[in-house]
Design a protein around this motif. Structure first.
Motif, PDB file in Angstrom:
ATOM      1  N   SER A 449      -6.888   5.936  -3.469  1.00 48.13           N
ATOM      2  CA  SER A 449      -6.937   4.471  -3.431  1.00 48.13           C
ATOM      3  C   SER A 449      -6.147   3.897  -4.598  1.00 48.13           C
ATOM      4  N   ALA A 453      -2.456   1.625  -4.443  1.00 46.93           N
ATOM      5  CA  ALA A 453      -2.715   0.226  -4.779  1.00 46.93           C
ATOM      6  C   ALA A 453      -1.415  -0.494  -5.158  1.00 46.93           C
ATOM      7  N   ARG A 454      -1.507  -1.806  -5.205  1.00 46.78           N
ATOM      8  CA  ARG A 454      -0.340  -2.648  -5.402  1.00 46.78           C
ATOM      9  C   ARG A 454       0.463  -2.276  -6.656  1.00 46.78           C
ATOM     10  N   ASP A 458       1.931   0.837  -3.803  1.00 47.84           N
ATOM     11  CA  ASP A 458       1.890  -0.387  -3.011  1.00 47.84           C
ATOM     12  C   ASP A 458       2.053  -0.135  -1.506  1.00 47.84           C
ATOM     13  N   ILE A 459       1.214   0.744  -0.964  1.00 52.96           N
ATOM     14  CA  ILE A 459       1.236   0.971   0.491  1.00 52.96           C
ATOM     15  C   ILE A 459       0.125   0.109   1.077  1.00 52.96           C
ATOM     16  N   GLU A 460       0.496  -1.137   1.353  1.00 55.58           N
ATOM     17  CA  GLU A 460      -0.497  -2.151   1.666  1.00 55.58           C
ATOM     18  C   GLU A 460      -1.363  -1.822   2.861  1.00 55.58           C
ATOM     19  N   THR A 461      -0.778  -1.242   3.895  1.00 54.86           N
ATOM     20  CA  THR A 461      -1.534  -1.039   5.136  1.00 54.86           C
ATOM     21  C   THR A 461      -2.559   0.080   5.037  1.00 54.86           C
ATOM     22  N   GLY A 463      -5.740   1.079   3.821  1.00 55.11           N
ATOM     23  CA  GLY A 463      -7.012   0.653   3.215  1.00 55.11           C
ATOM     24  C   GLY A 463      -7.964   1.812   3.018  1.00 55.11           C
ATOM     25  N   ALA A 507       5.550   2.176   5.958  1.00 55.30           N
ATOM     26  CA  ALA A 507       5.169   1.765   4.598  1.00 55.30           C
ATOM     27  C   ALA A 507       5.175   2.966   3.655  1.00 55.30           C
TER      28      ALA A 507
END
Ligand code: NAD
Ligand code: ZN
Length: 691
Positions: A449, A453-454, A458-461, A463, A507
């Motif tokens: 995680s 994270a950003r 930064d792999i936004e998709t 979760g 991503a």
């Protein structure tokens, strides 16, 4: 004693008198309900300083001085003792023991016939008087001449039966104390009833022995270490007076009273023929200390034979035929500064006390175990409390209890986490030991995680729930595995359709091109956060160079000291497999804006020409204009790319403050220090090439 010499001397008579008053007050509280402000070590040091002063100024000795008195002269009593109940003299080393034994043998004019060796139990001395086999009276030691009647405690002391196996009239002397288990149980009821736990087992025993009319019952334990006949001219009295100590105690045990022979697994009373044997036994008992389940503060050595005892006699304070071999204090008072919650490899969540460092038994103690949240509640601990900390031998130090009478009112409740402090997931609180619901996956979940994270990849998709699913299905074990995921595998996960799979993989693919500082940050190396990762990446330029760096090379990076450097080197070694996988997967391993390591590196020259070169910049308030959309972290990144150093604190060394809307105290402080202040719009101009 050499130790006494190292203690600061009392300067004058006023200081001496004040020390005496302090010691007397502490001893009075100690023997009353245990509510002394000093731990034993502090008290003993105070008394040694008093004694040293008295040695140098015999004409100034105060009548209420604690030296040379039973219980420091701080207690009295109204029930006269049959035979004085004295204290014990001390030795602190094998050499002192040898010297003491030699002195005793000189006095006797012959070798001591045999020795008995027993644990020195850390409680209170009491005399238990049995009349015709019935427990009639319980008396404290008091000043040694007379004690206090505490017969109301009869019935709550394990090891002191109401009736003996024979109808004899005998006084058994021994120690009343709380075992570790009794102490825990006592504090549980105390916290439930009035919220004031005992600060340690000894004060718990003192308080309980003297308390009347409590609405709850607390159990104590007795261990006998002496006996005498109550009819002083009777046959039993003569027999006991003429028997060896070990024989007397065997008889007491036959009568049904617990003796020091039964105290603590393997540490009970035994006899030894020689002083070497005594010394071995002393070491044995000292080694068992931490695991006894009850507190001992030394080992008591006695001449076993009656004839030796009679001929050696007594001083006013202690018998000459016995000595206490003191062990280092195992308990100290210090402050509870913080409670940390750590998550173990298997997901067990355990609190740990962070203490104001304190020296116990030769080591500095900063951390102590607290088992779980219930443990904290049971002990009634508050943040900022003075606490008693116990450590003996190699065991992990533990917090025993708060010292309630030292509270100031500034103490605060200890926050109990509601989610896993590592991965943020749920906690299973159904068992004594709390666990992260992720169990063994907690660590992987938390670190992955963090990596996506950003501020890192930064792999936004991606979760939490998706990472969780991938971990459970065994698709990934660390974040490097993301880069070799196949679309079939991802499609096989619940709720992953064609589109979302394609988006996710795209991503991940895009993340391969992230600059080194982001990749390095994703590794989650201990001791490196976002900005440290940027500094390291900019300094070394390539992952290869970072991996090749030793601790010394790492210290060239601003903010990396020797300790952190060593930690980073060790962490990177452990992360080698992950890094290798990243390299193999084609993840970018270079830093575009790097400075490089050599001084004649063209990049270094370039750096000096950067607009913020050598400047420390602080950003405060909300950004406006072209900087409005940037997070604080993105602002910091920008500053560093422009050659500056981002900081969050304004000081005299701050070169520039960028003050946005609603800038508050930092702006005032900068103005006060004469630090130049600029608006976000003007600052954007300065660094426009980097936007
Ligand atoms: N923290 C404080 O404020 C404070 C104040 C006063 C005294 N103290 C502590 O109390 C101690 C001095 O107290 P003390 O005068 O009671 O002497 P002591 O505890 O050093 O030794 C004598 C006592 O040892 C006990 N004992 C335990 N096991 C025994 C055994 N097997 N055989 C014989 N006796 C045994 C007896 O009760 C005896 O009275 C010091 O260590 C001091 O630190 C602390
Ligand atoms: Zn977790």
């Amino acid at each position: 004693m050499t130790e006494a010499l190292e203690l600061p001397a009392l300067g004058d008579e006023a200081a001496y008198r004040q020390a005496v008053a302090e010691a007397v007050a502490a001893a009075a509280a100690y023997y009353d309900d245990g509510s002394t402000a000093l731990d034993d070590d502090a008290y003993d040091r105070l008394v040694r300083r008093i004694a040293a002063y008295e040695d140098a100024h015999p004409d100034q000795v105060a009548p209420d001085s604690p030296t040379g008195k039973v219980a420091g002269g701080a207690v009295t009593g109204d029930v006269p003792h049959t035979v004085p109940m004295l204290s014990l003299d001390n030795v602190f080393s094998a050499a002192e023991l040898t010297a003491w034994a030699a002195g005793l043998e000189r006095r006797l004019g012959r070798p001591v016939q045999a020795w008995s060796v027993e644990p020195k139990l850390d409680g209170l001395a009491v005399a238990a008087r049995y009349r015709n086999g019935r427990l009639a009276r319980l008396i404290t030691r008091g000043d040694g001449i007379a004690g206090e009647d505490v017969s109301h405690a009869i019935g709550s002391v394990v090891g002191l039966p109401d009736r003996l196996t024979e109808p004899v009239s005998v006084e058994v002397r021994g120690e009343v104390m709380m075992t570790a288990a009794q102490f825990e149980a006592a504090n549980l009821v105390r916290v439930q009833h009035e919220g004031t736990p005992f600060s340690n087992p000894r004060s718990g025993a003192a308080g309980t022995l003297r308390a009347k009319d409590r609405p709850y019952k607390v159990e104590l334990t007795f261990f006998g270490y002496g006996a005498l006949g109550l009819e002083r001219d009777g046959r039993l009295a003569r027999r006991l007076d003429e028997s060896a100590h070990s024989e007397v105690m065997a008889y007491v045990a036959e009568l049904g009273v617990q003796t020091t022979t039964a105290a603590g697994a393997g540490a009970g009373m035994s006899t030894a023929a020689t002083l070497e044997g005594v010394q071995r036994r002393v070491e044995e008992i000292a080694g068992l200390r931490a695991g006894l389940g009850l507190g001992i503060d030394g080992i008591v050595i006695k001449a076993d034979a009656a004839a030796d005892q009679v001929e050696a006699g007594f001083s006013s304070r202690a018998p000459r035929w016995a000595i206490a071999y003191k062990l280092p204090a195992a308990e100290k008072i210090t402050r509870l500064v913080e409670v940390e919650w750590n998550v173990g490899r298997t997901g067990v969540i355990a609190p740990r006390a962070v203490l104001e460092p304190v020296e116990i038994d030769g080591t500095t103690v900063t951390y102590a175990t607290l088992h779980n949240a219930a443990d904290i509640a049971r002990r009634g601990l508050l943040l900022g409390d003075h606490v008693t900390v116990y450590k003996a031998g190699d065991v992990i130090p533990r917090v025993e209890a708060p010292v309630v009478h030292l509270r100031t009112g500034a103490e605060t409740p200890i926050a109990i986490p509601e989610t896993c402090p590592r991965c943020g997931g749920g906690i299973d609180t159904s068992q004594q030991r709390w666990r992260c619901l992720q169990g063994r996956l907690c660590h992987a979940l938390a670190s992955i995680s963090y990596a996506v994270a950003r501020d890192a990849l930064d792999i936004e998709t991606l979760g939490r729930t998706r990472i969780e699913a991938m971990l459970r299905e065994g698709l990934i074990a660390d974040f490097a595995d993301l880069f070799t995921l196949s679309s079939e595998a991802v499609l096989g996960l619940e709720r992953m359709g064609e589109v979302s799979t394609a988006n996710l993989l795209a991503a991940i693919e895009a993340a391969k091109a992230k600059p080194l500082n982001k990749v390095f940050c994703a590794l989650g190396v201990q001791g490196t956060g976002r900005s440290m990762s940027r500094r390291i990446a900019r300094h070394f330029a390539t992952m290869e160079a970072i991996r090749a760096a030793d601790a010394e090379a790492l210290q060239q990076v601003e903010g990396v000291g020797p300790e952190r450097a060593a930690l980073i080197v060790a962490e990177l070694r452990g992360l080698a497999p992950v890094i290798d996988k990243l390299v193999a997967a084609g993840v970018s391993m270079t830093e575009p804006d790097a400075v490089g390591t050599g001084t004649d590196d063209p990049a270094a020259t370039a750096e000096a020409e950067l607009p913020l070169a050598g400047k420390t910049v602080v950003v405060t308030g909300s950004m406006t204009g072209s900087l409005a959309a940037l997070s604080r972290n993105e602002m910091n990144e920008l500053i560093e790319r422009a050659g500056g150093r981002a900081s969050s604190n304004v000081s005299a060394r701050t070169s520039l403050l960028v003050a946005g809307d609603k800038a508050g105290s930092k702006k005032d402080k900068a103005a006060g220090l004469g630090v130049p202040i600029t608006t976000p719009e003007d600052f954007a101009e300065v660094i426009k090439a980097f936007l």
